[in-house]
Design a protein around this motif. Structure first.
Motif, PDB file in Angstrom:
ATOM      1  N   GLY A 120       0.811  -1.204   0.000  1.00  0.00           N
ATOM      2  CA  GLY A 120       0.000   0.000   0.000  1.00  0.00           C
ATOM      3  C   GLY A 120       0.852   1.266   0.000  1.00  0.00           C
ATOM      4  O   GLY A 120       0.574   2.222  -0.728  1.00  0.00           O
ATOM      5  N   ALA A 121       1.902   1.255   0.827  1.00  0.00           N
ATOM      6  CA  ALA A 121       2.752   2.450   0.895  1.00  0.00           C
ATOM      7  C   ALA A 121       3.404   2.720  -0.464  1.00  0.00           C
ATOM      8  O   ALA A 121       3.490   3.873  -0.903  1.00  0.00           O
ATOM      9  CB  ALA A 121       3.824   2.259   1.964  1.00  0.00           C
ATOM     10  N   TRP A 148      -3.668   8.586   7.149  1.00  0.00           N
ATOM     11  CA  TRP A 148      -2.627   7.552   7.281  1.00  0.00           C
ATOM     12  C   TRP A 148      -2.390   6.922   5.916  1.00  0.00           C
ATOM     13  O   TRP A 148      -3.298   6.401   5.297  1.00  0.00           O
ATOM     14  CB  TRP A 148      -3.068   6.475   8.271  1.00  0.00           C
ATOM     15  N   HIS A 149      -1.130   6.964   5.460  1.00  0.00           N
ATOM     16  CA  HIS A 149      -0.881   6.523   4.083  1.00  0.00           C
ATOM     17  C   HIS A 149       0.290   5.572   3.940  1.00  0.00           C
ATOM     18  O   HIS A 149       0.671   5.250   2.816  1.00  0.00           O
ATOM     19  CB  HIS A 149      -0.683   7.749   3.182  1.00  0.00           C
ATOM     20  N   GLU A 206      -8.092   9.845   2.386  1.00  0.00           N
ATOM     21  CA  GLU A 206      -8.867   8.602   2.535  1.00  0.00           C
ATOM     22  C   GLU A 206     -10.305   9.059   2.775  1.00  0.00           C
ATOM     23  O   GLU A 206     -10.557   9.850   3.691  1.00  0.00           O
ATOM     24  CB  GLU A 206      -8.430   7.828   3.778  1.00  0.00           C
ATOM     25  N   ASP A 239      -6.846   7.624  -1.605  1.00  0.00           N
ATOM     26  CA  ASP A 239      -6.110   6.456  -1.105  1.00  0.00           C
ATOM     27  C   ASP A 239      -7.134   5.382  -0.722  1.00  0.00           C
ATOM     28  O   ASP A 239      -7.843   5.503   0.279  1.00  0.00           O
ATOM     29  CB  ASP A 239      -5.243   6.847   0.093  1.00  0.00           C
ATOM     30  N   VAL A 241      -6.377   2.138  -0.221  1.00  0.00           N
ATOM     31  CA  VAL A 241      -5.653   0.943   0.230  1.00  0.00           C
ATOM     32  C   VAL A 241      -6.494   0.136   1.235  1.00  0.00           C
ATOM     33  O   VAL A 241      -6.596  -1.078   1.141  1.00  0.00           O
ATOM     34  CB  VAL A 241      -4.272   1.324   0.821  1.00  0.00           C
ATOM     35  N   GLN A 242      -7.131   0.830   2.182  1.00  0.00           N
ATOM     36  CA  GLN A 242      -7.937   0.120   3.180  1.00  0.00           C
ATOM     37  C   GLN A 242      -9.420   0.073   2.790  1.00  0.00           C
ATOM     38  O   GLN A 242     -10.120  -0.899   3.057  1.00  0.00           O
ATOM     39  CB  GLN A 242      -7.766   0.779   4.557  1.00  0.00           C
ATOM     40  N   LYS A 268      -3.840  -4.049  -0.082  1.00  0.00           N
ATOM     41  CA  LYS A 268      -4.515  -4.913   0.893  1.00  0.00           C
ATOM     42  C   LYS A 268      -5.385  -5.989   0.230  1.00  0.00           C
ATOM     43  O   LYS A 268      -4.876  -7.020  -0.160  1.00  0.00           O
ATOM     44  CB  LYS A 268      -5.324  -4.074   1.872  1.00  0.00           C
TER      45      LYS A 268
HETATM   46  C1  LIG Z   1      -5.090   4.065   3.769  1.00  0.00           C
HETATM   47  C2  LIG Z   1      -3.780   3.343   3.764  1.00  0.00           C
HETATM   48  N1  LIG Z   1      -2.814   3.713   2.908  1.00  0.00           N
HETATM   49  C3  LIG Z   1      -1.638   3.083   2.869  1.00  0.00           C
HETATM   50  C4  LIG Z   1      -1.359   2.036   3.722  1.00  0.00           C
HETATM   51  C5  LIG Z   1      -0.026   1.363   3.678  1.00  0.00           C
HETATM   52  O1  LIG Z   1      -0.164   0.061   3.197  1.00  0.00           O
HETATM   53  P1  LIG Z   1       0.995  -1.021   3.478  1.00  0.00           P
HETATM   54  O2  LIG Z   1       0.956  -1.316   4.923  1.00  0.00           O
HETATM   55  O3  LIG Z   1       0.602  -2.191   2.598  1.00  0.00           O
HETATM   56  O4  LIG Z   1       2.273  -0.408   3.040  1.00  0.00           O
HETATM   57  C6  LIG Z   1      -2.326   1.630   4.639  1.00  0.00           C
HETATM   58  C7  LIG Z   1      -2.033   0.517   5.579  1.00  0.00           C
HETATM   59  O5  LIG Z   1      -2.662   0.312   6.572  1.00  0.00           O
HETATM   60  C8  LIG Z   1      -3.564   2.291   4.675  1.00  0.00           C
HETATM   61  O6  LIG Z   1      -4.516   1.938   5.532  1.00  0.00           O
END
Ligand SMILES: Cc1ncc(COP(=O)(O)O)c(C=O)c1O
Length: 428
Positions: A120-121, A148-149, A206, A239, A241-242, A268
């Protein structure tokens, strides 16, 4: 069915957890158990023979639960092949193309391109990089309070939820907006007094904040900041990711707001990381973004593709919305919790204070229910999409009992569980 036969963690888990804590330079275990690989649907087993109901889906990374029969078949199909992991972008596999095509199908019209990566990062990192490349010479990004990213240095610069993640690390220059109805006004003020639009490389958000507390963005805020970003030519990154891959009852959380971003990230539940955008958002020069292993793990790609297929086939967007609505209603009847909230199967509520919250999480684990905290005193409920009403009722019964126990005056946990997850006191 839940079955806890030992203390939690059990003796075999305890041995491994202790050694991991000792040797893992980035120690951060969330569940007080060691998985055995067994389990079924939302239930997972540990190496001590305990069975837990997983209402955290490994932080939204396991949308279809444990040992899904179609996934087991898929793994069998790939098992005679070696290597399964091909070196990313530079060496072509059919699964790479299939994944891009499936992602594009579930993205808004015009999003005809994607870039695959591992985490995700890294997805976030590449999302901001393509925006910077598109607008050379920009000086700042914009992110949201409590956002949170991720933990790579770029992504971490956008992250504003817990200082332990940022302490001691260098940062990209960022401006911040409040995550509430005043964001639009503040955005206008920034553009008047802190930076010109040409100096701003991107805005990232997010639509339901994850680690920051499962805060649902208000519609007014989203409508206003999206409009201001568009008027000023500032790329708007969602974002996902979640929130993405159907978790909130739509493929992507921004769809709840009637807006379309310029770029979005996923990871994720997709099993690999991805940046999705119209082709013209990506740099033209080959090599401007890449990575040796980026998104190229054939089995991971195949699992991500199959996940999309199953979500569609089983109409899980709809069932996530329905089951989420049911859980939200039931939460409203439970005593000693506040602010129940959520979209689809991305739900949370608050407990009176931080220590009691941590105690409730530990107490649930002892009773065989896996949940996680978020924000300062939130508990999130993010079950796999395969949960049925019976699982939900069981989880809520345990939660209610755990809250009752842990909010009693003077309550304190004891035992080795507190050496591995927070228990109303700081972990050593
Ligand atoms: C919204 C969001 N972006 C990015 C990430 C980062 O993902 P990763 O842990 O796979 O690097 C997360 C992880 O929890 C997240 O919730």
């Amino acid at each position: 069915m839940i079955s806890t036969k030992t203390t939690i963690p059990g003796p075999k888990s305890l041995r491994i957890l202790k050694a991991l804590k000792e040797k893992n330079g980035g120690w951060a275990v969330s569940y007080p158990l060691v998985f055995s690989g067994g389990g079924n649907g939302p239930y997972c087993e540990d190496i001590d023979g305990n069975t837990f109901l997983d209402f955290a889906s490994q932080i939204a990374s396991n949308p279809l639960g444990y040992n899904d029969p179609e996934m087991l078949e898929l793994v069998k199909f790939y098992s005679p092949c070696f290597p399964i992991k091909y070196a990313g972008q530079d060496f072509a596999t059919k699964e790479h193309l299939d994944m891009l095509e499936e992602l594009i199908k579930i993205a808004p019209k015009g999003f005809n391109s994607a870039f695959l990566i591992n985490s995700g990062a890294e997805a976030v990192e590449n999302a901001i990089k393509i925006c910077m490349r598109k607008r050379p010479g920009t000086k700042f990004g914009i992110s949201m309070q409590s956002g949170w990213h991720g933990r790579t240095l770029g992504a971490l610069s956008l992250t504003n939820s817990n200082k332990v993640h940022k302490k001691g690390y260098m940062r990209l220059p960022m401006l911040r907006l409040p995550f509430d109805d005043t964001a639009g006004e503040e955005f206008e003020r920034l553009l008047r007094s802190e930076a010109t639009p040409e100096e701003i490389g991107f805005l990232i958000i997010e639509h339901v904040q994850g680690e920051g507390g499962y805060n649902i963005a208000p519609q007014k805020m989203i409508s206003e900041i999206r409009a201001i970003a568009k008027e000023n030519g500032i790329p708007y990154i969602s974002d996902e990711v979640q929130t993405g891959m159907g978790r909130t009852g739509k493929w992507w959380a921004f769809e709840h707001y009637g807006i379309i971003p310029d770029v979005f990230s996923a990871a994720k539940a997709l099993q690999v990381g991805a940046v999705v955008a119209p082709k013209n958002m990506f740099p033209k020069e080959p090599g401007a973004i890449s990575s040796t292993w980026g998104g190229g793990h054939v089995l991971d790609l195949a699992i991500g593709i199959k996940t999309i297929e199953i979500i569609k086939k089983e109409k899980m967007l709809e069932s996530n919305r329905k089951m989420g609505g049911y859980i939200l209603n039931r939460l409203k009847d439970i005593k000693n919790l506040s602010n129940p909230r959520g979209l689809g199967l991305m739900l949370a509520f608050d407990i009176i204070d931080h220590a009691s919250r941590d105690n409730v999480v530990a107490e649930c684990a002892k009773r065989g229910l896996l949940v996680l905290g978020c924000g300062t005193r939130g508990i999130r409920l993010i079950p796999p999409y395969v949960v049925v009403k019976e699982d939900v009722d069981k989880a809520l019964e345990i939660l209610e009992a755990a809250i009752k126990t842990c909010t009693k005056r003077g309550f304190n946990h004891s035992g080795s569980i507190c050496d591995f997850i927070h228990c109303g006191k700081t972990l050593s």
